[in-house]
Design a protein around this motif. Structure first.
Motif, PDB file in Angstrom:
ATOM      1  N   ILE A   1       0.862  -1.175   0.000  1.00 41.99           N
ATOM      2  CA  ILE A   1       0.000   0.000   0.000  1.00 41.99           C
ATOM      3  C   ILE A   1       0.904   1.232   0.000  1.00 41.99           C
ATOM      4  O   ILE A   1       1.628   1.488   0.969  1.00 41.99           O
ATOM      5  CB  ILE A   1      -0.924   0.028   1.234  1.00 41.99           C
ATOM      6  N   GLY A   2       0.903   1.975  -1.087  1.00 45.07           N
ATOM      7  CA  GLY A   2       1.761   3.147  -1.225  1.00 45.07           C
ATOM      8  C   GLY A   2       1.390   4.268  -0.266  1.00 45.07           C
ATOM      9  O   GLY A   2       0.303   4.290   0.325  1.00 45.07           O
ATOM     10  N   ARG A   3       2.291   5.225  -0.140  1.00 43.22           N
ATOM     11  CA  ARG A   3       2.107   6.310   0.819  1.00 43.22           C
ATOM     12  C   ARG A   3       0.831   7.102   0.551  1.00 43.22           C
ATOM     13  O   ARG A   3       0.071   7.422   1.470  1.00 43.22           O
ATOM     14  CB  ARG A   3       3.315   7.243   0.763  1.00 43.22           C
ATOM     15  N   SER A   4       0.580   7.421  -0.725  1.00 40.20           N
ATOM     16  CA  SER A   4      -0.601   8.205  -1.061  1.00 40.20           C
ATOM     17  C   SER A   4      -1.885   7.457  -0.718  1.00 40.20           C
ATOM     18  O   SER A   4      -2.827   8.043  -0.158  1.00 40.20           O
ATOM     19  CB  SER A   4      -0.579   8.564  -2.553  1.00 40.20           C
ATOM     20  N   LEU A   5      -1.930   6.162  -1.041  1.00 43.04           N
ATOM     21  CA  LEU A   5      -3.132   5.380  -0.741  1.00 43.04           C
ATOM     22  C   LEU A   5      -3.290   5.187   0.764  1.00 43.04           C
ATOM     23  O   LEU A   5      -4.419   5.202   1.282  1.00 43.04           O
ATOM     24  CB  LEU A   5      -3.082   4.034  -1.458  1.00 43.04           C
TER      25      LEU A   5
END
Length: 252
Positions: free
Chosen positions: A74-78
């Motif tokens: 899960i990326g930082r933005s998500l």
């Protein structure tokens, strides 16, 4: 090219490995999309894919793109979206609406949709039998004077044993399909799903940590996992929410 035809009275399929070698993965043509045939195809790594006006075409891909729920990135933005954005994610709240929305999505370099009316009917029947599931992302409806929610995105797929075969997703608002997928993956893992089949690799899936499997390895995994029961039913209703009132209220 000699393309095998499906015997309408049989659930047997030609060898997918041979189909990859000889016909770019086209396993066979014909047959109807009965629940029995679909449930016979998926555990072999075979799926239907065709357009309106064509006979049913059955395919296998090598390599096969998969996600392992415990390894999903899960990326930082998500992550920020999942913490801060108001949303509610449900399971199996409106399967037919989700698959129709997926069919309506306009995709680059694709004329029309492969999610034909017959496909929608077939997978809705699988849903009724407990083998196809939808996940929905709802956002508050800011245009409504009364508090309500509206469908913003979602996805659907087929579940056999501990494998979830992802079929398609859609988004009507920013991050809605990503939110639905991230929450669905966590829920599926909680229910015992060990492998998510994504069929073909995309940049979107790569950001979640997808990996490619050799078709033979994929089939070996399917033989083991599709006969194992879930540890918990996927069920229906709310699976994740950042709303102050997580109960499913009025929806549009």
């Amino acid at each position: 090219m000699n393309i095998p035809l499906i015997n309408e009275h049989s659930l047997r399929f030609p060898d997918p490995i041979q189909a990859v070698k000889e016909r770019d993965g086209l396993v066979a043509v014909g047959g109807s999309l009965t629940p029995e045939r679909l449930l016979a195809a998926y555990p072999q790594g075979i799926f239907p894919w065709f357009s309106d006006g064509q006979p049913v075409c059955w395919w296998a891909l090598d390599p096969r793109t998969v996600l392992r729920p415990e390894k999903i990135h899960i990326g930082r933005s998500l992550r920020k979206t999942l913490r801060n954005k108001p949303y509610l994610v449900t399971a199996n709240r409106c399967f037919e609406t989700v698959i129709a929305a997926c069919a309506a999505v306009k995709r680059p370099e694709q004329d029309g949709t492969w999610i034909t009316a017959s496909m929608q009917a077939a997978y809705t029947r699988l849903h009724e039998l407990g083998h196809a599931h939808s996940f929905e992302c709802w956002y508050p409806d800011d245009t409504d004077e009364q508090y309500s929610l509206k469908l913003a995105g979602g996805l659907y797929g087929v579940q056999i044993g501990r494998v979830f075969f992802g079929e398609s997703m859609f988004a009507l608002q920013n991050d809605a399909s990503k939110t639905a997928f991230a929450c669905a993956a966590a829920h599926l893992q909680h229910c015992g799903i060990e492998l998510i089949d994504c069929q073909m690799d995309t940049d979107h899936l790569a950001r979640f940590g997808s990996e490619n499997m050799d078709l033979q390895d994929f089939q070996t995994a399917l033989r083991r996992l599709t006969v194992l029961p879930l540890t918990k039913e996927i069920g229906s209703g709310v699976i994740a929410s950042t709303l102050e009132h997580p109960a499913f209220l009025q929806t549009k």
